[in-house]
Design a protein around this motif. Structure first.
Motif, PDB file in Angstrom:
ATOM      1  N   SER A 143      35.199  25.618  49.283  1.00 58.71           N
ATOM      2  CA  SER A 143      35.658  27.002  49.425  1.00 58.71           C
ATOM      3  C   SER A 143      37.179  27.161  49.309  1.00 58.71           C
ATOM      4  CB  SER A 143      35.155  27.604  50.742  1.00 58.71           C
ATOM      5  OG  SER A 143      35.632  26.865  51.845  1.00 58.71           O
ATOM      6  N   PRO A 144      38.005  26.208  49.800  1.00 53.83           N
ATOM      7  CA  PRO A 144      39.453  26.379  49.602  1.00 53.83           C
ATOM      8  C   PRO A 144      39.856  26.402  48.128  1.00 53.83           C
ATOM      9  CG  PRO A 144      39.020  24.777  51.343  1.00 53.83           C
ATOM     10  CD  PRO A 144      37.705  25.058  50.691  1.00 53.83           C
ATOM     11  N   ILE A 145      39.111  25.673  47.287  1.00 55.74           N
ATOM     12  CA  ILE A 145      39.410  25.689  45.852  1.00 55.74           C
ATOM     13  C   ILE A 145      39.149  27.073  45.285  1.00 55.74           C
ATOM     14  CG2 ILE A 145      38.732  24.763  43.611  1.00 55.74           C
ATOM     15  CD1 ILE A 145      38.151  22.118  44.929  1.00 55.74           C
ATOM     16  N   GLU A 146      37.977  27.635  45.602  1.00 53.14           N
ATOM     17  CA  GLU A 146      37.638  28.973  45.107  1.00 53.14           C
ATOM     18  C   GLU A 146      38.628  30.018  45.626  1.00 53.14           C
ATOM     19  OE1 GLU A 146      36.030  32.529  43.754  1.00 53.14           O
ATOM     20  OE2 GLU A 146      36.098  30.477  42.988  1.00 53.14           O
ATOM     21  N   LYS A 147      39.028  29.908  46.865  1.00 55.67           N
ATOM     22  CA  LYS A 147      39.988  30.857  47.434  1.00 55.67           C
ATOM     23  C   LYS A 147      41.322  30.800  46.688  1.00 55.67           C
ATOM     24  CE  LYS A 147      42.201  32.144  51.809  1.00 55.67           C
ATOM     25  NZ  LYS A 147      42.343  31.805  53.255  1.00 55.67           N
ATOM     26  N   THR A 148      41.784  29.597  46.387  1.00 59.44           N
ATOM     27  CA  THR A 148      43.053  29.444  45.666  1.00 59.44           C
ATOM     28  C   THR A 148      42.935  29.945  44.237  1.00 59.44           C
ATOM     29  OG1 THR A 148      43.443  27.448  46.996  1.00 59.44           O
ATOM     30  CG2 THR A 148      44.907  27.818  45.128  1.00 59.44           C
ATOM     31  N   ILE A 149      41.789  29.690  43.602  1.00 61.90           N
ATOM     32  CA  ILE A 149      41.571  30.179  42.245  1.00 61.90           C
ATOM     33  C   ILE A 149      41.624  31.701  42.209  1.00 61.90           C
ATOM     34  CG2 ILE A 149      39.819  30.430  40.442  1.00 61.90           C
ATOM     35  CD1 ILE A 149      38.956  27.561  41.010  1.00 61.90           C
ATOM     36  N   ILE A 183      35.142  28.881  36.532  1.00 58.84           N
ATOM     37  CA  ILE A 183      33.897  28.868  37.294  1.00 58.84           C
ATOM     38  C   ILE A 183      34.167  28.689  38.780  1.00 58.84           C
ATOM     39  CG2 ILE A 183      31.689  27.642  37.561  1.00 58.84           C
ATOM     40  CD1 ILE A 183      31.951  26.812  34.627  1.00 58.84           C
ATOM     41  N   ASN A 184      33.334  29.330  39.596  1.00 62.56           N
ATOM     42  CA  ASN A 184      33.385  29.128  41.041  1.00 62.56           C
ATOM     43  C   ASN A 184      32.739  27.777  41.343  1.00 62.56           C
ATOM     44  OD1 ASN A 184      33.017  29.093  43.817  1.00 62.56           O
ATOM     45  ND2 ASN A 184      32.356  31.208  43.946  1.00 62.56           N
TER      46      ASN A 184
END
Length: 513
Positions: A143-149, A183-184
């Protein structure tokens, strides 16, 4: 390989993966004994023994002097083997590293978005894709990756902030489905692991069963599994796209459909190679994304110099400023140059032979000064002449907006053929191809067939693979068209210039006197 089989013969009951991280006592002793004979020197301090029974750690330490012994787990070939808490700690550590990488890319995207998206596509995503395929149940940890993206990378790439839920869904589609390919990772983590297990199931079974087949995997079974996984991914993507189109606005749905056409998204995945003319400035790249989804541009006048309300759709059809003619002529010159590599007698704007007593069908042009865009010899067959006439249409213009894409292209091709086909066939005794394409990069059927035949001839001429040449052609035509499209929406237009005759100045008399 001789050492591997020697160890297997010495300790047949040991299930061996040939990496010096995993061993039993007998296998370890045999490895130290026979390995040195062939130049392999095991290093205990770089070796880890993972025990499922934490009560035996001290025993194993005495059994394997110098070897790291743990009950939690350890990194293994870019993944992790061990308990769930230890695995989560490892994944969280990697996620923090990747978040920092995305933040670095986001900072670069502020000035070089085209380079940044290339780094994202061809670099960082490969790292977490591997972890997804080798480590189960990690989707929530990403989830931190998706949030940063969503909150840093996408705003920096697109110039759009905030990113709505609908746009995030659209951007997460693959480019060939009208998205950006951002992509998420949380959505695909479980699928990637499932597919990895399916593809490698034969190899996994061979290792567990201690079978020699692990060194000779069944390629047919692996290829079959790969096809099944590819089909499953395709279906998942199509379902996702269908759900998005069902919930988004009609306008966004049409833009996604236009972006899904073959070759329309090739500019997104193109490396910014200056030698090929594939580079875009920051403003060009961000404008291209806004045009792709028909999002209003920032910093342009609300009223066109022609007096009408300014918008992306209006700018792409407004003739004031000469940008529609520039778009057409630049594409003609680009295509003419490419044809010239494989054909002779390539001419721009060749005149047609005059009509005399020929009987031509209704709708055919009888103009004596009629011209087409390109002519060449040797395209379809040796010495035969071929005429090409180009039309660049805007799919959101008033005359096209309500038509399905297939019908829209057929209508414009039919109009070109009605006007020129029989005249070219009967009088010129030549071939005729209407080259129709849209401002969003889609090609009509005959233009697509023409491009494929051109790629085939170029691949033979240049001794290059057809797929590489076809990819280059699509990128070249798409990016050259994109640049002229971007000029039209940002280009300067001025009101109609007052004719000199209307200025109450007798310039001729002024200069004579």
């Amino acid at each position: 390989m001789g050492l591997i089989y020697k160890l297997k013969e010495k300790v047949p009951e040991c299930k061996v993966s040939w990496y010096a991280d995993d061993s039993a006592k007998q296998w370890w002793d045999a490895l130290q004994q026979f390995g040195q004979r062939v130049g392999y020197f095991p290093q205990p301090e770089k070796t880890c023994l993972i025990s499922k029974d934490s009560s035996k750690l001290e025993y194993y330490k005495t059994l394997f002097p110098g070897v790291q012994v743990t009950a939690d787990g350890n990194r293994y070939l870019g993944s992790f083997i061990g308990t769930k808490p230890a695995t989560e700690l490892y994944v969280n550590k990697k996620v923090k590293e990747w978040v920092l990488d995305i933040e670095d890319i986001s900072r670069a995207a502020a000035s070089e978005p085209q380079l940044a998206i290339a780094a994202y596509y061809f670099g960082i995503t490969k790292k977490w894709t591997y972890l997804m395929r080798t480590t189960p149940e990690i989707a929530p940890l990403l989830s931190p990756i998706e949030k940063t993206i969503r909150h840093q990378l996408l705003p920096a790439l697109t110039g759009i902030n905030p990113i709505s839920d609908v746009l995030r869904e659209a951007f997460s589609l693959t480019p060939k489905n009208g998205g950006l390919g951002i992509i998420n990772p949380m959505e695909i983590a479980d699928l990637e692991y499932k597919f990895s297990i399916l593809i490698n199931s034969g190899l996994i079974d061979a290792i567990v069963e201690n079978n020699d087949i692990c060194f000779h995997p069944e390629t047919d079974a692996i290829n079959k599994a790969k096809k099944e996984c590819k089909a499953a991914k395709h279906k998942a993507e199509e379902d996702k796209k269908f759900n998005l189109l069902s919930n988004c606005s009609k306008e966004l749905g049409r833009q996604i459909a236009l972006g899904s056409e073959k070759g329309a998204s090739s500019w997104l995945s193109s490396l910014p190679l200056k030698e090929c003319g594939f580079t875009l400035s920051k403003q060009q790249f961000q404008d291209a994304i806004r045009i792709r989804y028909n999002i209003p541009l920032e910093g342009i006048s609300s009223e066109c110099a022609c007096g009408k309300v300014n918008s992306i759709d209006h700018a792409l059809i407004c003739k004031l400023g000469g940008y529609t003619a520039l778009r057409h002529n630049h594409l003609r010159d680009t295509l003419s140059h490419l044809i010239g590599v494989v054909c002779k007698d390539v001419v721009s704007e060749p005149p047609l032979l005059p009509v005399t007593n020929e009987e031509l069908p209704r709708g055919t042009t009888f103009k004596q000064d009629a011209r087409l865009d390109i002519s060449c010899r040797g395209f379809y067959s040796a010495l035969d002449k071929t005429f090409i006439d180009i039309r660049v249409l805007h799919p959101n213009s008033q005359s096209n907006a309500q038509k399905p894409l297939k019908n829209m292209y057929q209508c414009h091709e039919r109009e070109k053929k009605t006007k020129y086909l029989q005249r070219v066939l009967q009088i010129e005794k030549a071939n005729f191809t209407p080259f129709v394409l849209s401002t969003t990069g889609g090609l009509a059927p005959e233009a697509s067939a023409f491009t494929k035949h051109l790629a085939q001839k170029l691949s033979v001429k240049l001794d290059q693979s057809y797929s590489h040449v076809m990819g280059y052609l699509r990128r070249k035509l798409r990016i050259e068209l994109l640049k002229t499209t971007l000029m039209a929406v940002r280009g300067f237009r001025k009101s109609k210039v007052t004719a000199i005759a209307e200025l109450d100045l007798n310039l001729l008399q002024f200069y004579v006197n």
